[in-house]
Design a protein around this motif. Structure first.
Motif, PDB file in Angstrom:
ATOM      1  N   GLU A   1     -10.117   3.163   9.377  1.00  0.00           N
ATOM      2  CA  GLU A   1      -8.765   2.879   8.981  1.00  0.00           C
ATOM      3  C   GLU A   1      -8.232   2.034   8.254  1.00  0.00           C
ATOM      4  OE1 GLU A   1      -6.149   4.551  10.981  1.00  0.00           O
ATOM      5  OE2 GLU A   1      -7.211   5.737  12.418  1.00  0.00           O
ATOM      6  N   THR A   2      -7.406   1.724   7.657  1.00  0.00           N
ATOM      7  CA  THR A   2      -7.217   0.145   7.102  1.00  0.00           C
ATOM      8  C   THR A   2      -5.672   0.300   8.423  1.00  0.00           C
ATOM      9  OG1 THR A   2      -5.277   1.674   5.153  1.00  0.00           O
ATOM     10  CG2 THR A   2      -7.277   0.924   4.416  1.00  0.00           C
TER      11      THR A   2
ATOM     12  N   ASP B   1      -6.254   5.729   4.193  1.00  0.00           N
ATOM     13  CA  ASP B   1      -5.449   4.880   3.813  1.00  0.00           C
ATOM     14  C   ASP B   1      -4.403   5.607   4.159  1.00  0.00           C
ATOM     15  OD1 ASP B   1      -5.322   2.239   2.824  1.00  0.00           O
ATOM     16  OD2 ASP B   1      -5.087   2.816   0.507  1.00  0.00           O
TER      17      ASP B   1
ATOM     18  N   ALA C   1      -0.960   3.173   5.096  1.00  0.00           N
ATOM     19  CA  ALA C   1      -0.831   1.608   3.831  1.00  0.00           C
ATOM     20  C   ALA C   1      -0.621   2.564   2.853  1.00  0.00           C
ATOM     21  CB  ALA C   1      -2.087   0.952   3.390  1.00  0.00           C
ATOM     22  N   THR C   2      -0.723   3.371   1.737  1.00  0.00           N
ATOM     23  CA  THR C   2      -0.292   3.935   0.692  1.00  0.00           C
ATOM     24  C   THR C   2       1.103   4.170   0.871  1.00  0.00           C
ATOM     25  OG1 THR C   2      -0.962   5.424  -0.583  1.00  0.00           O
ATOM     26  CG2 THR C   2      -0.447   6.300   1.546  1.00  0.00           C
TER      27      THR C   2
ATOM     28  N   GLY D   1      -1.795   1.032  -1.503  1.00  0.00           N
ATOM     29  CA  GLY D   1      -2.302   1.221  -0.766  1.00  0.00           C
ATOM     30  C   GLY D   1      -3.268   0.177  -0.768  1.00  0.00           C
TER      31      GLY D   1
ATOM     32  N   ALA E   1      -7.124   0.872   0.334  1.00  0.00           N
ATOM     33  CA  ALA E   1      -8.461   1.253   0.605  1.00  0.00           C
ATOM     34  C   ALA E   1      -9.004   1.062  -1.095  1.00  0.00           C
ATOM     35  CB  ALA E   1      -8.540   2.848   0.966  1.00  0.00           C
TER      36      ALA E   1
ATOM     37  N   THR F   1     -11.824   7.336  -0.869  1.00  0.00           N
ATOM     38  CA  THR F   1      -9.959   7.095  -0.013  1.00  0.00           C
ATOM     39  C   THR F   1      -9.438   8.040   0.085  1.00  0.00           C
ATOM     40  OG1 THR F   1      -9.535   4.961  -1.186  1.00  0.00           O
ATOM     41  CG2 THR F   1      -7.858   5.650  -0.514  1.00  0.00           C
TER      42      THR F   1
ATOM     43  N   GLY G   1      -5.629   9.538   1.651  1.00  0.00           N
ATOM     44  CA  GLY G   1      -4.370   8.783   1.288  1.00  0.00           C
ATOM     45  C   GLY G   1      -3.771  10.702   1.503  1.00  0.00           C
TER      46      GLY G   1
END
Length: 390
Positions: free
Chosen positions: A181-182, A211, A214-215, A224, A226, A233, A235
């Motif tokens: 994961e991010t 992601d 984060a996105t 994001g 990634a 990616t 998301g």
């Protein structure tokens, strides 16, 4: 009652004795970040609605427009009769936003992770070696199970350990996949993505980055973390985007391959039009939310620092997801109850979602929280009687 209920009842009793039994609380939504439970109002600090968009007027209007024009349900999978013209247009806009060649919309993040991971494992040249962070989301682990491969786990965000594991099979035939994961959903931390990309290149490994958290928040316009590093990616639209569903982004060939080989995409009903409308509205808004993202980053840093100054353990979080790690599931529940007395809702997270001694309150901040609400949150933590909770 049926003859199998004795099994279900026994397992539930066992969970209850371990203080791990889950119950479904009932909520009434006041707005994006305020809820009611049993007639009492709370500020919601457990939502993934990181930008407060779930009640945004633009999303509602566009969702209603799509609802009136296209109806309540899609009626089929996209490969049958439900690949409406708006899908291709929105996926093209999404890819441009993310900076990738293509994107593909999925019904949910869980389904995307499980289905895509399984498809990669099943179809990549054999043998397939899959390297996974120990704290990956459950959906990534289930994708490995669905693909019937044994995971090679590396210590959380430990790229030296990952390199050591990859070196053990250096020279072996087959395919290598790295799944991580991010921003981690339970810890709010991130690994060194630039170095991770370098490690993947060194060992010719396919890099899959989740992601989801984060996105919308990270990147110059919310794209994001990634897309700049990942081969693939994943998301979601169900968090910072305020809607529902997920996306896979990467090369054009990758997305076309998934249309042909990913069962989770092929054999599922397309999302309802109203959801697609709200996704399009969020996509149009996302680049303009610079101030909201900056506010969230600033407030998250303040909250982490002040909680740590009070003696709370927040792990390695660098984000709007702030774990307050207390260890014991009983203590986590007591702390959550103490905060509920102050009209603050933070859900305690207990095993098996987190490791056995990793019970915590998972505090999530949103750009929709007012500064006075965040100040009240901090004052409430300051006043909790930790001695009685111990």
């Amino acid at each position: 009652m049926n003859r199998f209920d004795i099994f279900f009842s026994r397992e539930l009793d066992k969970r209850a004795k371990e203080d791990l039994k889950r119950e479904l609380p009932t909520f009434e939504t006041i707005d994006s970040l305020h809820i009611k439970n049993k007639g009492k109002s709370y500020i919601n600090f457990s939502s993934n609605d990181y930008l407060g968009l779930s009640n945004n007027a633009n999303l509602k209007i566009k969702g209603e427009e799509f609802l009136r024009q296209y109806g309540t349900g899609s009626g089929a999978s996209r490969l049958i009769t439900s690949n409406a013209s708006y899908y291709g247009k929105i996926e093209e806009k999404l890819a441009n936003f993310l900076g990738t060649e293509a994107a593909l919309i999925f019904p949910s993040g869980w389904q995307a992770n499980v289905g895509v991971v399984a498809s990669l494992i099943e179809n990549f040249p054999k043998p397939v070696w899959v390297f996974t962070d120990k704290l990956n989301h459950a959906s990534l682990h289930y994708g490995c199970k669905a693909g019937q491969v044994k995971q090679i786990r590396f210590s959380h965000n430990d790229l030296d350990h990952l390199q050591t594991r990859l070196k053990k099979i250096e020279g072996e035939k087959g395919s290598r996949i790295i799944l991580t994961e991010t921003i981690f959903s339970m810890d709010g931390d991130v690994c060194d993505l630039k170095r991770l990309r370098s490690v993947a290149d060194q060992f010719n490994a396919f890099l899959f980055l989740d992601d989801a958290h984060a996105t919308g928040i990270f990147g110059s316009k919310g794209e994001g973390l990634a897309p700049a590093f990942a081969d693939l990616t994943m998301g979601t639209f169900s968090k910072a985007w305020g809607s529902f569903g997920a996306y896979i982004a990467g090369s054009r060939d990758l997305c076309e391959w998934l249309v042909n080989f990913c069962s989770a995409f092929i054999h599922t009903t397309a999302l309802p039009a109203a959801v697609i409308g709200s996704i399009e509205a969020a996509l149009e808004l996302m680049p303009s939310l610079t101030n909201q993202r900056a506010f969230l980053v600033k407030q998250s840093e303040k909250v982490r620092k002040q909680l740590e100054s009070l003696g709370y353990q927040c792990g390695q979080s660098i984000s709007h997801i702030i774990p307050i790690i207390v260890g014991s599931p009983i203590k986590a529940q007591l702390m959550a109850n103490a905060l509920k007395e102050k009209n603050i809702w933070i859900t305690p997270i207990r095993p098996p979602t987190v490791p056995f001694h990793g019970s915590r309150l998972r505090l999530t901040l949103s750009a929709g929280h007012r500064e006075d609400e965040i100040e009240y949150l901090l004052k409430s933590f300051h006043s909790i009687d930790l001695i009685s909770i111990h």
